[in-house]
Design an enzyme around this catalytic site. Sequence first.
Site, PDB file in Angstrom:
ATOM      1  N   ARG A 252     -36.148   4.783 -17.209  1.00 58.45           N
ATOM      2  CA  ARG A 252     -34.787   5.203 -17.521  1.00 58.45           C
ATOM      3  C   ARG A 252     -34.426   6.454 -16.731  1.00 58.45           C
ATOM      4  O   ARG A 252     -35.289   7.219 -16.310  1.00 58.45           O
ATOM      5  CB  ARG A 252     -34.645   5.475 -19.027  1.00 58.45           C
ATOM      6  CG  ARG A 252     -34.821   4.215 -19.876  1.00 58.45           C
ATOM      7  CD  ARG A 252     -33.699   3.222 -19.579  1.00 58.45           C
ATOM      8  NE  ARG A 252     -33.890   1.942 -20.222  1.00 58.45           N
ATOM      9  CZ  ARG A 252     -34.191   0.812 -19.584  1.00 58.45           C
ATOM     10  NH1 ARG A 252     -34.380   0.799 -18.276  1.00 58.45           N
ATOM     11  NH2 ARG A 252     -34.288  -0.318 -20.238  1.00 58.45           N
ATOM     12  N   CYS A 253     -33.119   6.643 -16.582  1.00 56.81           N
ATOM     13  CA  CYS A 253     -32.558   7.763 -15.844  1.00 56.81           C
ATOM     14  C   CYS A 253     -33.220   9.061 -16.292  1.00 56.81           C
ATOM     15  O   CYS A 253     -33.364   9.272 -17.493  1.00 56.81           O
ATOM     16  CB  CYS A 253     -31.057   7.812 -16.094  1.00 56.81           C
ATOM     17  SG  CYS A 253     -30.188   9.073 -15.166  1.00 56.81           S
ATOM     18  N   PRO A 254     -33.651   9.876 -15.360  1.00 58.55           N
ATOM     19  CA  PRO A 254     -33.437   9.853 -13.915  1.00 58.55           C
ATOM     20  C   PRO A 254     -34.602   9.261 -13.118  1.00 58.55           C
ATOM     21  O   PRO A 254     -34.612   9.354 -11.893  1.00 58.55           O
ATOM     22  CB  PRO A 254     -33.280  11.330 -13.577  1.00 58.55           C
ATOM     23  CG  PRO A 254     -34.256  12.004 -14.500  1.00 58.55           C
ATOM     24  CD  PRO A 254     -34.193  11.184 -15.786  1.00 58.55           C
TER      25      PRO A 254
ATOM     26  N   ASP B 182     -32.347  -0.401 -15.657  1.00 61.60           N
ATOM     27  CA  ASP B 182     -31.582   0.680 -16.272  1.00 61.60           C
ATOM     28  C   ASP B 182     -30.121   0.571 -15.828  1.00 61.60           C
ATOM     29  O   ASP B 182     -29.835   0.634 -14.625  1.00 61.60           O
ATOM     30  CB  ASP B 182     -32.160   2.030 -15.848  1.00 61.60           C
ATOM     31  CG  ASP B 182     -31.429   3.220 -16.453  1.00 61.60           C
ATOM     32  OD1 ASP B 182     -30.517   3.009 -17.281  1.00 61.60           O
ATOM     33  OD2 ASP B 182     -31.765   4.359 -16.103  1.00 61.60           O
TER      34      ASP B 182
ATOM     35  N   ASP C 276     -26.068   5.304 -10.188  1.00 59.73           N
ATOM     36  CA  ASP C 276     -26.936   6.294  -9.547  1.00 59.73           C
ATOM     37  C   ASP C 276     -27.410   5.901  -8.153  1.00 59.73           C
ATOM     38  O   ASP C 276     -27.461   6.749  -7.261  1.00 59.73           O
ATOM     39  CB  ASP C 276     -28.160   6.577 -10.421  1.00 59.73           C
ATOM     40  CG  ASP C 276     -27.805   7.257 -11.729  1.00 59.73           C
ATOM     41  OD1 ASP C 276     -26.660   7.752 -11.855  1.00 59.73           O
ATOM     42  OD2 ASP C 276     -28.665   7.287 -12.626  1.00 59.73           O
TER      43      ASP C 276
END
Length: 79
Positions: free
Chosen positions: A16-18, A43, A49
């Site tokens: 998951r981010c980042p 994600d 992103d």
Amino acid sequence: MNEIRVTQTLDTLGLRCPEPVMLVRKHIRFLEEGDVLLVIADDPATTRDIPSFCQFMEHTLLKSEIEHIPFQYWVKKGK
């Protein structure tokens, strides 16, 4: 359309981010200019992103498939 020649594949499934973008940045450093990194992700944040990362870092997003999970991004390394 011609097939995109992939130099390396990066599997970020489950991250998951980042983390996905951080791994893309880490892996693309070791590629040569013009090489293509195929990124596989699940994600939803990567749909925003990865394109932003490419624009900011002057790489080229050759293609993306984001209609279904897993998402796939073909990133061509810039200078």
